[in-house]
Scaffold this motif. Structure first.
Motif, PDB file in Angstrom:
ATOM      1  N   SER A 313      16.029  16.890  39.107  1.00  0.00           N
ATOM      2  CA  SER A 313      17.315  16.617  38.435  1.00  0.00           C
ATOM      3  C   SER A 313      18.308  17.776  38.531  1.00  0.00           C
ATOM      4  CB  SER A 313      17.072  16.272  36.965  1.00  0.00           C
ATOM      5  OG  SER A 313      16.399  17.344  36.306  1.00  0.00           O
ATOM      6  N   TRP A 314      17.838  18.998  38.745  1.00  0.00           N
ATOM      7  CA  TRP A 314      18.736  20.158  38.811  1.00  0.00           C
ATOM      8  C   TRP A 314      18.989  20.556  40.259  1.00  0.00           C
ATOM      9  CZ3 TRP A 314      17.413  24.420  34.657  1.00  0.00           C
ATOM     10  CH2 TRP A 314      17.633  23.882  33.375  1.00  0.00           C
ATOM     11  N   HIS A 315      20.171  21.150  40.481  1.00  0.00           N
ATOM     12  CA  HIS A 315      20.456  21.756  41.785  1.00  0.00           C
ATOM     13  C   HIS A 315      19.519  22.943  41.974  1.00  0.00           C
ATOM     14  CE1 HIS A 315      22.594  23.932  44.947  1.00  0.00           C
ATOM     15  NE2 HIS A 315      23.234  22.793  45.209  1.00  0.00           N
ATOM     16  N   LYS A 316      19.024  23.107  43.212  1.00  0.00           N
ATOM     17  CA  LYS A 316      18.010  24.133  43.462  1.00  0.00           C
ATOM     18  C   LYS A 316      18.518  25.539  43.171  1.00  0.00           C
ATOM     19  CE  LYS A 316      14.878  21.225  44.529  1.00  0.00           C
ATOM     20  NZ  LYS A 316      15.620  20.065  43.996  1.00  0.00           N
ATOM     21  N   ALA A 317      19.815  25.786  43.377  1.00  0.00           N
ATOM     22  CA  ALA A 317      20.369  27.111  43.062  1.00  0.00           C
ATOM     23  C   ALA A 317      20.262  27.391  41.565  1.00  0.00           C
ATOM     24  CB  ALA A 317      21.820  27.193  43.526  1.00  0.00           C
ATOM     25  N   LEU A 318      20.619  26.376  40.753  1.00  0.00           N
ATOM     26  CA  LEU A 318      20.519  26.532  39.302  1.00  0.00           C
ATOM     27  C   LEU A 318      19.060  26.644  38.871  1.00  0.00           C
ATOM     28  CD1 LEU A 318      21.771  26.498  36.459  1.00  0.00           C
ATOM     29  CD2 LEU A 318      21.686  23.990  36.552  1.00  0.00           C
ATOM     30  N   SER A 321      17.761  30.059  39.696  1.00  0.00           N
ATOM     31  CA  SER A 321      18.471  31.073  38.910  1.00  0.00           C
ATOM     32  C   SER A 321      17.872  31.176  37.513  1.00  0.00           C
ATOM     33  CB  SER A 321      19.961  30.729  38.818  1.00  0.00           C
ATOM     34  OG  SER A 321      20.565  30.781  40.083  1.00  0.00           O
ATOM     35  N   VAL A 322      17.637  30.016  36.898  1.00  0.00           N
ATOM     36  CA  VAL A 322      17.007  30.007  35.577  1.00  0.00           C
ATOM     37  C   VAL A 322      15.593  30.567  35.658  1.00  0.00           C
ATOM     38  CG1 VAL A 322      16.193  28.524  33.698  1.00  0.00           C
ATOM     39  CG2 VAL A 322      18.401  28.069  34.785  1.00  0.00           C
ATOM     40  N   LEU A 323      14.868  30.211  36.720  1.00  0.00           N
ATOM     41  CA  LEU A 323      13.509  30.712  36.912  1.00  0.00           C
ATOM     42  C   LEU A 323      13.507  32.233  37.064  1.00  0.00           C
ATOM     43  CD1 LEU A 323      10.676  29.386  37.152  1.00  0.00           C
ATOM     44  CD2 LEU A 323      10.934  29.563  39.627  1.00  0.00           C
ATOM     45  N   ALA A 324      14.450  32.748  37.863  1.00  0.00           N
ATOM     46  CA  ALA A 324      14.542  34.199  38.055  1.00  0.00           C
ATOM     47  C   ALA A 324      14.885  34.906  36.754  1.00  0.00           C
ATOM     48  CB  ALA A 324      15.586  34.511  39.130  1.00  0.00           C
ATOM     49  N   ALA A 325      15.829  34.339  36.009  1.00  0.00           N
ATOM     50  CA  ALA A 325      16.230  34.953  34.738  1.00  0.00           C
ATOM     51  C   ALA A 325      15.077  34.988  33.744  1.00  0.00           C
ATOM     52  CB  ALA A 325      17.414  34.183  34.143  1.00  0.00           C
ATOM     53  N   SER A 326      14.299  33.914  33.698  1.00  0.00           N
ATOM     54  CA  SER A 326      13.170  33.871  32.757  1.00  0.00           C
ATOM     55  C   SER A 326      12.120  34.918  33.106  1.00  0.00           C
ATOM     56  CB  SER A 326      12.544  32.475  32.746  1.00  0.00           C
ATOM     57  OG  SER A 326      11.922  32.176  33.992  1.00  0.00           O
TER      58      SER A 326
END
Length: 345
Positions: A313-318, A321-326
């Protein structure tokens, strides 16, 4: 006191900083630096990894031999050797290696990894002896789980006699293998046993093994094997809980593909609750094993749900990005905790 090089460098920087801040005198600096030294090299870890690599290479070399045509032609000539003879020879060599490892444990107790490598080889030969013994007794039998159960008792006796945690690990692996094959045999080809697929069965098995380990802790003659049994039970339990949270109580991929992953959310809740309970027990009773298993698999469950629900459901960039931030937040938090614990030490 000998410490790792990176910790030594960190202490040097901190002491120099405190000296610059007038918190330490030159004499204090010299005295404190003299209280520790950096390890030149971790030879123990090198020895451990070397023996692991040696055993892995041994398994690989065996596989390479078995795909060699000339070697296969030679092995075909050995097919006429009776199964009982092969079993007897394997058992004799295994007994010799057990005796050798027993002597080395007394005469060379510091050579831990060499002794474990000999025991590992003996265990493999024991498994081979039991397998060929089963073929010799009943070559057409289908209830081979009884043979695995027999190996559990053999390994159990050997582990108790030699006081070997390594052999006890094989007891627990064989016990899990027996449980899986025996329930498969009792279900008579049905992929469900008492309405449970394999991951759900091993949730029960892991919970039972964990409870048994707590009983072993109170039995003096088996206290030596408590921690190994406890950790193995937790591995069976939490890996199975994670698998059931992903695949549910389905037995075929076709059935699993036919449902939406969100419909298995209740299994994810059960898995997460088990993790929270483990963390709570670990903190309350200062049980590091329970706490670490709970934290590790809670994070694994959270990230598994993240991939399940947001990958499409999410764009791969987003998404990344969330994965990296976490992971950056977790890394920063872990770094702060490590620094505080290191300063306490």
């Amino acid at each position: 006191m000998k410490i790792d090089q990176e910790k030594s460098d960190f202490l040097d920087e901190m002491l120099e900083h405190w000296k610059d801040e007038k918190l330490l005198t030159e004499a204090d600096l010299v005295r404190l630096k003299g209280s520790y030294e950096a390890k030149s090299f971790d030879w123990r870890r090198l020895a451990q990894y070397s023996f692991w690599i040696a055993m892995a290479c041994g398994v690989i070399s065996l596989g390479a031999l078995l795909v060699d045509n000339k070697m296969l032609d030679y092995l075909k000539k050995l097919y006429d050797t009776p199964d009982g003879i092969i079993s007897l020879l394997s058992a004799a060599v295994a007994a010799l290696l057990y005796w050798l490892s027993f002597r080395r444990k007394k005469s060379l107790p510091m050579e831990v990894f060499s002794n474990d490598a000999i025991i590992f080889t003996a265990v493999m030969l024991t498994a081979n002896a039991i397998a060929y013994l089963g073929k010799a007794i009943n070559s057409s039998g289908t209830h081979f789980s009884l043979l695995i159960l027999f190996s559990v008792f053999i390994y159990g006796i050997l582990a108790h006699v030699f006081k070997s945690r390594l052999i006890w690990v094989f007891v627990l692996i064989s016990l899990g293998t027996w449980f899986g094959t025996e329930t498969g045999y009792l279900s008579r080809g049905n992929l469900y046993f008492l309405g449970m697929n394999y991951p759900l069965r091993f949730v029960v098995f892991g919970l039972a093994l964990t409870l048994i380990s707590l009983f072993l802790k109170k039995v003096k003659s088996f206290q030596f094997f408590f921690l190994t049994t406890y950790i193995s039970g937790m591995i069976y339990l939490f890996v199975s809980l994670w698998l059931i949270s992903v695949f549910g109580n389905f037995v075929t991929l076709d059935d699993w593909y036919g449902i939406k992953q969100i419909s298995l959310f209740y299994w994810a809740i059960i898995s997460a609750v088990a993790c929270v309970i483990s963390i709570f027990v670990g903190l309350k009773y200062r049980d590091d094993v329970a706490r670490e298993f709970g934290i590790t698999f809670l994070f694994l469950n959270l990230y598994t749900r993240y991939f399940e629900y947001f990958w499409d459901s999410w764009h791969k960039a987003l998404f990344f990005s969330v994965l990296a931030a976490s992971f950056w937040v977790i890394g920063r938090r872990a770094e702060k905790i490590w620094n505080v614990e290191f300063l306490k030490k």
